[in-house]
Every structure is written in structure tokens, then in C-alpha cells.
Design an enzyme around this catalytic site. Sequence first.
Site, PDB file in Angstrom:
ATOM      1  N   SER A 152       0.836  -1.200   0.000  1.00  0.00           N
ATOM      2  CA  SER A 152       0.000   0.000   0.000  1.00  0.00           C
ATOM      3  C   SER A 152       0.870   1.249   0.000  1.00  0.00           C
ATOM      4  CB  SER A 152      -0.900   0.018   1.237  1.00  0.00           C
ATOM      5  OG  SER A 152      -1.576   1.243   1.374  1.00  0.00           O
ATOM      6  N   TYR A 166      -2.277  -0.805  10.216  1.00  0.00           N
ATOM      7  CA  TYR A 166      -2.302  -1.081   8.775  1.00  0.00           C
ATOM      8  C   TYR A 166      -1.070  -0.511   8.080  1.00  0.00           C
ATOM      9  CZ  TYR A 166      -3.810  -1.109   3.896  1.00  0.00           C
ATOM     10  OH  TYR A 166      -3.872  -1.315   2.531  1.00  0.00           O
TER      11      TYR A 166
END
Length: 262
Positions: A152, A166
Site C-alpha cells: 500500500s 495497517y
Amino acid sequence: MDSSSLFDVKGKVVLVTGGAKGIGRMISEGFVANGAHVYISSRDASACQTACDELNALGKGKASYIAADFYDEKAVKNLAVELAKKESKLHVLVNNSGSNWGAPFDSYPDSAWTRVLTLNLTRVFTITQALTPLMEAASREGDPARIINIGSVDGLRVPHLETFAYSSSKAGLHHLSRVLANHLGKRGITSNVLACGPFESKMMKKTLEDFGDSIKAGIPLGRIGKPQDVAGACLFLSSAAGAYVNGATIALDGGSVIGSKL
């Protein structure tokens, strides 16, 4: 050196974790549409079956599934055993399954770290470790087996949202991928990361509903990622065109990382 042979994945065996929904579903369709045999794996057997039915209707490649709850280490070992019963080789492993957790800093729970890091980081190693023998069997000179880790842009930059576990897990995944590239490259397996920006997915649905316009405004290309964007990147990394790429982190984000405003 024509494009049809450079990007050919026909007949390759591919495993996509979390391949029934979101970005994983986009990736699965890209491979099936180009003649690969894709195995989807997630804990939602019903979603896997539905995805396989839809993918098999495309009529080029093939889709199958092996249900597995990746929070359970035993399920990972069982996945490897079940896949080995069906296939003698695994050409491409796409580590896509992931989870997120958002909460304010002052109340961010310890349990979030355990849950998110287990799936987003620890299980990438566990799954890769369990499937390495099948990938070694698929590797041949000039055509290594491939690992594609779905990272990501939040592992490259500091996100605005309070998703502490995350972003940390994805940064860890990016470095794990490089470590695997060095270690497994010697065994005929490449490892690369796609650091994805925003795509239409269940994980991103609420964020795009609330902040979609501002997110697009921060992307130089001015749009959200499309299925062909991530599918195309995976086809590149899995084909002859990407056979010499190892240890790379590719920002698949329309330029959002370099387009950040100070």
C-alpha cells in the site's frame, strides 16, 4: 519479442489469497482472462464459489478455490497440502489478503495490532514458506516463479487516517518482500510489491464515500484505480516481461505519493 509472448501467462498456475473480492478479485480476473489457472483462497467459501463461477464463465483460463482462514496457522499448512494434491507446481503466488483497523490514537486497541499484523505481515511469510516447494518446482532458467505482494502507498507515506497497524504492517510487508527477494531469488523465485493506492473495494468503500473527491484531488492522474491497472501490473510481473524484476516496490497509485501537497 512480440507483446503476445512477452506478457503471456497462459497455462500458469496462480494462487491469489483473498482473490474473491476487491483488488484480489480484479487480479484473479486478469489472470483467468489471459488463460491462467487461478486458485482463490479465503475463509469465505461462498464468496470463493461465486467468484469462481463468474470467472469460469469468461471461458479462457480456469478458476478453482481452496477455502482457508489465514488467522489459523493450521489452515495455511492445510492449504499447501491441498494445493499440492491438485498441482505439482505453483508459478505465481499473489499475497493479497489483508485487513485494516481505524481508531483514534488514544483508544487504539492492542488487539488491532495482533489482528492486522497477523494477516498483513506474518501470514504472508507463513503462506510463502509453506508454498515455496511448489514454487521451486515451477521455476526454470529464465522463467522464475513469482511472488507478488500487495502492499500500500500507506506503507510508503504517513497516512492522514488513524490506521496505525495497517500502515505499519504494509511498511513491514514492503521490506519483507525485499528480504524474500534476496533469499528466494537464489532459489529461482522473485518477490516484488505493488504498493497500491485507492481502488474500488470493500475495504476502501467507506473512505471513498467520505473523502473520494479530496482523494482524487491529491492524485496527479485525478482518478481512482481501475481493475485493469492492478491486473496489468500483475500480468507484467508474472510474464516474461517481468522475469528480471526482483525486490522492487512499484507504486500503483496514479502518482499520489509524489503528488502529496506540503
